[in-house]
Design a protein around this motif. Structure first.
Motif, PDB file in Angstrom:
ATOM      1  N   UNK A  41     -35.585 -26.472  -7.612  1.00 45.49           N
ATOM      2  CA  UNK A  41     -36.220 -25.727  -8.324  1.00 45.49           C
ATOM      3  C   UNK A  41     -37.561 -25.978  -9.114  1.00 45.49           C
ATOM      4  N   UNK A  42     -37.884 -25.904  -8.141  1.00 46.66           N
ATOM      5  CA  UNK A  42     -39.826 -26.033  -8.763  1.00 46.66           C
ATOM      6  C   UNK A  42     -40.369 -25.515  -8.389  1.00 46.66           C
ATOM      7  N   UNK A  43     -41.605 -24.793  -9.062  1.00 47.49           N
ATOM      8  CA  UNK A  43     -42.661 -24.204  -8.261  1.00 47.49           C
ATOM      9  C   UNK A  43     -44.164 -24.784  -8.447  1.00 47.49           C
ATOM     10  N   UNK A  44     -44.367 -25.072  -7.144  1.00 48.63           N
ATOM     11  CA  UNK A  44     -45.500 -25.557  -7.106  1.00 48.63           C
ATOM     12  C   UNK A  44     -46.679 -25.192  -7.944  1.00 48.63           C
ATOM     13  N   UNK A  45     -47.861 -25.669  -8.496  1.00 47.00           N
ATOM     14  CA  UNK A  45     -49.224 -25.062  -8.777  1.00 47.00           C
ATOM     15  C   UNK A  45     -49.543 -24.354  -8.370  1.00 47.00           C
ATOM     16  N   UNK A  46     -50.242 -24.455  -7.272  1.00 50.99           N
ATOM     17  CA  UNK A  46     -51.178 -24.652  -6.465  1.00 50.99           C
ATOM     18  C   UNK A  46     -50.857 -22.843  -5.253  1.00 50.99           C
ATOM     19  N   UNK A  47     -51.163 -21.838  -5.375  1.00 51.22           N
ATOM     20  CA  UNK A  47     -50.990 -20.528  -5.211  1.00 51.22           C
ATOM     21  C   UNK A  47     -50.862 -20.636  -3.273  1.00 51.22           C
ATOM     22  N   UNK A  48     -51.434 -20.796  -2.765  1.00 48.90           N
ATOM     23  CA  UNK A  48     -51.213 -21.713  -0.992  1.00 48.90           C
ATOM     24  C   UNK A  48     -49.879 -22.110  -1.163  1.00 48.90           C
ATOM     25  N   UNK A  83     -57.975 -12.117  -7.301  1.00 51.23           N
ATOM     26  CA  UNK A  83     -59.005 -13.066  -6.729  1.00 51.23           C
ATOM     27  C   UNK A  83     -57.774 -14.457  -6.437  1.00 51.23           C
ATOM     28  N   UNK A  84     -56.373 -14.847  -6.439  1.00 53.25           N
ATOM     29  CA  UNK A  84     -56.065 -15.947  -5.266  1.00 53.25           C
ATOM     30  C   UNK A  84     -55.625 -15.571  -3.741  1.00 53.25           C
ATOM     31  N   UNK A  85     -56.059 -13.924  -3.848  1.00 51.70           N
ATOM     32  CA  UNK A  85     -54.954 -13.986  -2.386  1.00 51.70           C
ATOM     33  C   UNK A  85     -56.190 -14.643  -1.031  1.00 51.70           C
ATOM     34  N   UNK A  86     -57.093 -14.500  -1.074  1.00 55.21           N
ATOM     35  CA  UNK A  86     -58.425 -15.427  -0.251  1.00 55.21           C
ATOM     36  C   UNK A  86     -57.695 -16.924  -0.490  1.00 55.21           C
ATOM     37  N   UNK A  87     -57.332 -17.086  -1.084  1.00 60.34           N
ATOM     38  CA  UNK A  87     -56.888 -18.925  -1.318  1.00 60.34           C
ATOM     39  C   UNK A  87     -55.314 -18.624  -0.067  1.00 60.34           C
ATOM     40  N   UNK A  88     -54.770 -17.366   0.365  1.00 59.09           N
ATOM     41  CA  UNK A  88     -53.677 -17.514   0.655  1.00 59.09           C
ATOM     42  C   UNK A  88     -53.875 -17.404   2.744  1.00 59.09           C
ATOM     43  N   UNK A  89     -54.897 -17.082   2.455  1.00 59.82           N
ATOM     44  CA  UNK A  89     -55.152 -15.992   4.035  1.00 59.82           C
ATOM     45  C   UNK A  89     -54.866 -17.186   5.034  1.00 59.82           C
ATOM     46  N   UNK A  90     -54.994 -19.072   4.734  1.00 61.86           N
ATOM     47  CA  UNK A  90     -55.106 -19.651   6.232  1.00 61.86           C
ATOM     48  C   UNK A  90     -53.401 -20.106   6.305  1.00 61.86           C
ATOM     49  N   UNK A  91     -52.557 -18.995   5.058  1.00 64.97           N
ATOM     50  CA  UNK A  91     -51.218 -19.372   5.251  1.00 64.97           C
ATOM     51  C   UNK A  91     -51.110 -18.715   5.893  1.00 64.97           C
ATOM     52  N   UNK A  92     -51.717 -17.039   5.749  1.00 64.97           N
ATOM     53  CA  UNK A  92     -50.876 -16.326   5.831  1.00 64.97           C
ATOM     54  C   UNK A  92     -50.822 -16.367   7.404  1.00 64.97           C
ATOM     55  N   UNK A  93     -52.467 -16.721   8.332  1.00 60.78           N
ATOM     56  CA  UNK A  93     -52.879 -16.535   9.341  1.00 60.78           C
ATOM     57  C   UNK A  93     -51.779 -17.799  10.373  1.00 60.78           C
TER      58      UNK A  93
END
Length: 129
Positions: A41-48, A83-93
């Motif tokens: 029940x924890x939430x990491x700080x990093x968006x990715x 603006x955070x979306x691009x930080x997620x792209x490697x994970x999404x790929x």
């Protein structure tokens, strides 16, 4: 019409009144999923990292429905800060690079300030022989 409710065990499901996923006539609708690690029940700080947690939770729900990430046909990404979306792209790929579902990114507030991404998917169950 067939209908099956799938739970991830999140306490929010019972408190709010929703299912992690609903299977209906071969379609799997996965609710918006944030980056909580439900084991702790924890939430990491990093968006990715939140993105990866959300996708792993979604993959677990899809597995319970007899599907997998390759069966996803539609995905919605919701972020308070676009603006955070691009930080997620490697994970999404990693998860969708070959799948390439129809996708939309929406920027709007989420329920809690620590939530940086919410992901919702729709998948189609494989045809049974």
């Amino acid at each position: 019409m067939s209908r099956e409710l799938i739970s991830s065990g999140s306490p929010f499901e019972a408190e709010i009144g929703y299912s992690r996923a609903v299977v209906c006539d071969g379609w799997v609708f996965v609710s918006g999923t944030t980056g909580y690690d439900y084991a702790t029940m924890s939430m990491p700080e990093d968006v990715a990292d939140q993105c990866r947690n959300a996708l792993n939770t979604i993959a677990g729900a899809l597995a319970k429905a007899g599907t997998e990430m390759t069966d996803v046909v539609r995905v919605r990404y919701i972020l308070p800060d676009g603006q955070d979306f691009q930080k997620c792209w490697p994970v999404l790929k990693e998860f969708f690079g070959e799948v390439r579902p129809a996708a939309t990114m929406i920027s709007c507030p989420l329920m809690e300030p620590e939530m940086k991404i919410e992901i919702e998917v729709t998948a189609r169950q494989p045809q049974q022989a």
